[in-house]
Design a protein around this motif. Structure first.
Motif, PDB file in Angstrom:
ATOM      1  N   ASN A 285     116.845  72.155  22.553  1.00 14.70           N
ATOM      2  CA  ASN A 285     115.905  71.025  22.586  1.00 14.70           C
ATOM      3  C   ASN A 285     116.396  69.824  23.372  1.00 14.70           C
ATOM      4  OD1 ASN A 285     113.363  71.181  21.472  1.00 14.70           O
ATOM      5  ND2 ASN A 285     114.287  71.580  19.459  1.00 14.70           N
ATOM      6  N   ILE A 286     117.199  70.087  24.404  1.00 10.43           N
ATOM      7  CA  ILE A 286     117.689  68.974  25.218  1.00 10.43           C
ATOM      8  C   ILE A 286     116.836  68.881  26.480  1.00 10.43           C
ATOM      9  CG2 ILE A 286     119.634  68.116  26.578  1.00 10.43           C
ATOM     10  CD1 ILE A 286     121.450  69.424  24.447  1.00 10.43           C
ATOM     11  N   ASN A 287     116.203  67.728  26.648  1.00  6.06           N
ATOM     12  CA  ASN A 287     115.362  67.513  27.819  1.00  6.06           C
ATOM     13  C   ASN A 287     116.192  67.147  29.031  1.00  6.06           C
ATOM     14  OD1 ASN A 287     112.603  67.911  27.534  1.00  6.06           O
ATOM     15  ND2 ASN A 287     112.456  66.113  26.189  1.00  6.06           N
ATOM     16  N   VAL A 288     115.852  67.752  30.161  1.00  8.67           N
ATOM     17  CA  VAL A 288     116.564  67.477  31.400  1.00  8.67           C
ATOM     18  C   VAL A 288     115.597  66.772  32.334  1.00  8.67           C
ATOM     19  CG1 VAL A 288     117.584  68.596  33.403  1.00  8.67           C
ATOM     20  CG2 VAL A 288     118.070  69.453  31.107  1.00  8.67           C
ATOM     21  N   ASP A 289     116.108  65.779  33.064  1.00  7.24           N
ATOM     22  CA  ASP A 289     115.185  65.108  33.993  1.00  7.24           C
ATOM     23  C   ASP A 289     115.592  65.393  35.434  1.00  7.24           C
ATOM     24  OD1 ASP A 289     113.056  63.643  34.849  1.00  7.24           O
ATOM     25  OD2 ASP A 289     114.042  61.714  34.622  1.00  7.24           O
ATOM     26  N   VAL A 290     116.076  64.403  36.131  1.00  8.62           N
ATOM     27  CA  VAL A 290     116.388  64.570  37.559  1.00  8.62           C
ATOM     28  C   VAL A 290     117.375  65.726  37.783  1.00  8.62           C
ATOM     29  CG1 VAL A 290     117.190  63.349  39.598  1.00  8.62           C
ATOM     30  CG2 VAL A 290     116.225  62.064  37.675  1.00  8.62           C
ATOM     31  N   ILE A 291     117.029  66.659  38.660  1.00  9.12           N
ATOM     32  CA  ILE A 291     117.922  67.804  38.914  1.00  9.12           C
ATOM     33  C   ILE A 291     118.258  67.861  40.398  1.00  9.12           C
ATOM     34  CG2 ILE A 291     118.178  70.321  38.811  1.00  9.12           C
ATOM     35  CD1 ILE A 291     116.128  70.342  36.555  1.00  9.12           C
ATOM     36  N   LEU A 292     119.512  68.128  40.691  1.00  5.11           N
ATOM     37  CA  LEU A 292     119.946  68.190  42.085  1.00  5.11           C
ATOM     38  C   LEU A 292     120.895  69.378  42.230  1.00  5.11           C
ATOM     39  CD1 LEU A 292     119.838  66.223  44.626  1.00  5.11           C
ATOM     40  CD2 LEU A 292     122.133  65.565  43.946  1.00  5.11           C
ATOM     41  N   ALA A 372     114.364  61.628  42.334  1.00  4.54           N
ATOM     42  CA  ALA A 372     113.361  62.602  41.888  1.00  4.54           C
ATOM     43  C   ALA A 372     111.994  62.004  42.117  1.00  4.54           C
ATOM     44  CB  ALA A 372     113.547  62.917  40.407  1.00  4.54           C
ATOM     45  N   THR A 373     111.006  62.832  42.399  1.00  6.16           N
ATOM     46  CA  THR A 373     109.663  62.298  42.606  1.00  6.16           C
ATOM     47  C   THR A 373     108.624  63.174  41.919  1.00  6.16           C
ATOM     48  OG1 THR A 373     109.230  63.594  44.596  1.00  6.16           O
ATOM     49  CG2 THR A 373     110.288  61.468  44.909  1.00  6.16           C
ATOM     50  N   SER A 374     107.485  62.572  41.611  1.00 12.72           N
ATOM     51  CA  SER A 374     106.292  63.323  41.225  1.00 12.72           C
ATOM     52  C   SER A 374     105.181  62.734  42.072  1.00 12.72           C
ATOM     53  CB  SER A 374     105.992  63.148  39.736  1.00 12.72           C
ATOM     54  OG  SER A 374     105.289  61.949  39.525  1.00 12.72           O
ATOM     55  N   GLU A 375     103.939  63.162  41.843  1.00 16.13           N
ATOM     56  CA  GLU A 375     102.841  62.623  42.652  1.00 16.13           C
ATOM     57  C   GLU A 375     102.713  61.118  42.533  1.00 16.13           C
ATOM     58  OE1 GLU A 375      99.235  64.627  41.680  1.00 16.13           O
ATOM     59  OE2 GLU A 375      99.428  65.949  43.407  1.00 16.13           O
ATOM     60  N   ILE A 376     102.995  60.613  41.345  1.00 11.72           N
ATOM     61  CA  ILE A 376     102.761  59.184  41.149  1.00 11.72           C
ATOM     62  C   ILE A 376     104.016  58.418  40.720  1.00 11.72           C
ATOM     63  CG2 ILE A 376     100.305  59.497  40.656  1.00 11.72           C
ATOM     64  CD1 ILE A 376     100.990  58.934  37.679  1.00 11.72           C
ATOM     65  N   ARG A 377     105.189  58.997  40.899  1.00  9.47           N
ATOM     66  CA  ARG A 377     106.386  58.205  40.607  1.00  9.47           C
ATOM     67  C   ARG A 377     107.565  58.592  41.480  1.00  9.47           C
ATOM     68  NH1 ARG A 377     111.053  60.254  36.655  1.00  9.47           N
ATOM     69  NH2 ARG A 377     110.220  62.260  36.028  1.00  9.47           N
ATOM     70  N   ILE A 378     108.454  57.624  41.667  1.00 15.04           N
ATOM     71  CA  ILE A 378     109.724  57.889  42.347  1.00 15.04           C
ATOM     72  C   ILE A 378     110.817  57.328  41.455  1.00 15.04           C
ATOM     73  CG2 ILE A 378     111.139  57.476  44.403  1.00 15.04           C
ATOM     74  CD1 ILE A 378     108.447  56.902  45.871  1.00 15.04           C
ATOM     75  N   THR A 379     111.799  58.153  41.149  1.00 17.67           N
ATOM     76  CA  THR A 379     112.901  57.731  40.287  1.00 17.67           C
ATOM     77  C   THR A 379     114.209  57.812  41.061  1.00 17.67           C
ATOM     78  OG1 THR A 379     111.813  58.586  38.314  1.00 17.67           O
ATOM     79  CG2 THR A 379     114.193  58.307  38.181  1.00 17.67           C
ATOM     80  N   VAL A 380     115.021  56.774  40.941  1.00 18.16           N
ATOM     81  CA  VAL A 380     116.377  56.866  41.490  1.00 18.16           C
ATOM     82  C   VAL A 380     117.373  56.673  40.359  1.00 18.16           C
ATOM     83  CG1 VAL A 380     115.739  56.035  43.785  1.00 18.16           C
ATOM     84  CG2 VAL A 380     116.492  54.397  42.061  1.00 18.16           C
ATOM     85  N   LEU A 381     118.476  57.375  40.490  1.00 24.02           N
ATOM     86  CA  LEU A 381     119.561  57.207  39.537  1.00 24.02           C
ATOM     87  C   LEU A 381     120.599  56.311  40.206  1.00 24.02           C
ATOM     88  CD1 LEU A 381     120.316  58.498  36.730  1.00 24.02           C
ATOM     89  CD2 LEU A 381     121.991  59.824  38.023  1.00 24.02           C
ATOM     90  N   ILE A 382     120.971  55.217  39.517  1.00 23.57           N
ATOM     91  CA  ILE A 382     121.943  54.282  40.091  1.00 23.57           C
ATOM     92  C   ILE A 382     122.975  53.942  39.018  1.00 23.57           C
ATOM     93  CG2 ILE A 382     120.268  53.280  41.695  1.00 23.57           C
ATOM     94  CD1 ILE A 382     119.945  50.940  39.755  1.00 23.57           C
ATOM     95  N   ASN A 383     123.994  53.165  39.396  1.00 29.57           N
ATOM     96  CA  ASN A 383     124.956  52.713  38.399  1.00 29.57           C
ATOM     97  C   ASN A 383     124.288  51.712  37.468  1.00 29.57           C
ATOM     98  OD1 ASN A 383     126.967  54.268  39.495  1.00 29.57           O
ATOM     99  ND2 ASN A 383     127.699  52.622  40.830  1.00 29.57           N
ATOM    100  N   GLU A 384     124.626  51.815  36.202  1.00 27.34           N
ATOM    101  CA  GLU A 384     123.970  50.982  35.201  1.00 27.34           C
ATOM    102  C   GLU A 384     124.105  49.490  35.507  1.00 27.34           C
ATOM    103  OE1 GLU A 384     125.333  51.612  31.225  1.00 27.34           O
ATOM    104  OE2 GLU A 384     123.748  50.363  30.384  1.00 27.34           O
TER     105      GLU A 384
END
Ligand code: ASP
Ligand code: MG
Length: 401
Positions: A285-292, A372-384
């Motif tokens: 049950n662990i959700n994964v998001d951005v994958i590279l 990571a992107t979807s049709e209506i979003r763009i996500t970037v992973l950065i340093n906190e």
């Protein structure tokens, strides 16, 4: 008209606020409307109940935790009904058992299955304001369940759908949905309208204003929502299928600090490895998001991804235990990262949104670690540590024009 009104914890935090909510509900009732009120627990009650539980047992049985947490909402509804009675207006408080609000059996994360409306209808017909506990239900074992933090929004939407309500209003301590968190981005603007899809992305990405499942359910049953303040009469934000105003390119910037990055290093470059890794995590049950995934070199590759920070420990343990099965040389992780996302229905038909976002980050010297992107979003992973700077830069880029 039948109107469902939901008030969050801060809106019923003390006696004065309880009377303020009672007054607003009574005004609606006196216009001749049927009023169903959904309440959260007062102020920080739920947090305190969790602390109490953990003090007794750091790992409390989930059934018992739900039994405890459900008392918070029961307190609010009873007090609210007493307030209305003091103001001379007939009302009745009901918990999930009395309604009945049936859910799945997953303690702490239950989902609505069916809502009986007979009792509520009966009370409304006798011209009472009906006040219902948010955040909870009853499962097939006749146990109390809760819906997950913030779940009272979902109770309100579920009731609005079941009762075919004419309006579903979510009252909170902010005036609506903003283009970014105003505490971080001072020039954030309140949105007049937002689509279900945009709101769902924002809620999932960390905007706390609505429980993401409430938006999912509103979309599914076509329940139009209004998010507005319980403390003034400012117009709120309408959440619906399609917005009337010409859609803005970007409707919001969201940040999620509850993120961690895991890198599975040196796995064999053969079919089935990604499947094995993500299947293991899914089974727990662990959700994964951005994958590279890196390009293969000398027969091996690396697979990186993000998980919620709360799940990091468990995910790493599972991967370490299965290192041979997934052919990994090493498991690395980093919990000092955060996700910054932009969301907007307008990006589907506008090229160049991603490059504008990356430019904004480049201008303030922020390095992007994953995308990571979807049709209506763009996500970037950065340093906190870069989060606030990133939010302001990205928000300015899209909102100032
Ligand atoms: N009282 C619950 C919580 O604090 C549910 C809610 O407020 O929606 O998470
Ligand atoms: Mg909430």
């Amino acid at each position: 008209m039948l109107i469902v009104k939901k008030f969050g914890g801060s809106s019923v935090a003390d006696k004065e606020r309880i009377f303020n909510v009672a007054k607003r509900c009574i005004e609606e009732y006196q216009k001749g409307n049927d009023v169903v009120v959904v309440l959260s627990a007062m102020g920080k009650t739920t947090d305190h109940l969790i602390e109490m539980a953990k003090d007794i047992n750091p790992n409390p049985p989930k059934r018992e935790l739900d039994m405890l947490l459900a008392t918070g909402e029961q307190t609010s509804v009873a007090l609210m009904s007493m307030a209305m009675s003091a103001m001379g207006v007939p009302s009745v408080s009901l918990n999930a058992f009395q309604v009945v609000m049936h859910t799945s059996s997953a303690y702490g994360n239950a989902r609505f299955k069916k809502i009986d409306t007979k009792r509520i209808r009966h009370e409304l017909e006798s011209r009472k304001i009906v006040i219902i506990t948010g955040f909870q239900g009853v499962n097939k074992y006749d146990d109390v369940t809760t819906l997950g933090r913030g779940g009272s929004d979902t109770t309100a939407v579920a009731l609005a759908a079941a009762l075919h309500a004419d309006a579903c209003e979510i009252y909170t301590d902010v005036e609506g949905v903003y283009t970014a968190d105003p505490r971080i981005v001072p020039n954030a603007r309140k949105l007049k309208e937002i689509t279900y899809d945009e709101m769902l992305e924002l809620a999932t990405l960390g905007a706390k204003v609505l429980h993401n499942r409430s938006v999912e359910m509103a979309k599914k049953y076509g329940v139009q929502l209004v998010v507005r303040s319980s403390l003034n009469n400012a117009e709120g934000t309408i959440v619906k299928e399609e917005t009337d105003v010409e859609s803005m390119l970007i409707s919001g910037v969201a940040v999620d600090k509850n993120a961690a990055r895991i890198a599975v290093i040196g796995v064999e470059d053969i079919p089935g490895i990604a499947f094995k890794i993500f299947d293991l995590l899914a089974k727990h049950n662990i959700n994964v998001d951005v994958i590279l995934q890196s390009i293969g070199r000398e027969g091996t590759k690396d697979i990186s991804f993000t998980v919620a920070r709360d799940d990091l420990q468990e995910a790493v343990t599972i991967l370490e235990e299965n290192k041979n099965r997934i052919t990994a040389k090493e498991i690395k992780f980093d919990d000092t990262v955060a996700k910054v996302s932009i969301v907007g229905a307008g990006m589907q038909s506008n090229p160049g949104v991603a490059s504008q976002m990356f430019e904004a980050l480049y201008n303030v010297g922020i390095n992007i670690r994953m995308i990571a992107t979807s049709e209506i979003r763009i996500t970037v992973l950065i340093n906190e540590e870069d989060v606030e700077k990133a939010m302001r830069a990205v928000h300015d880029k899209f909102m100032e024009e």
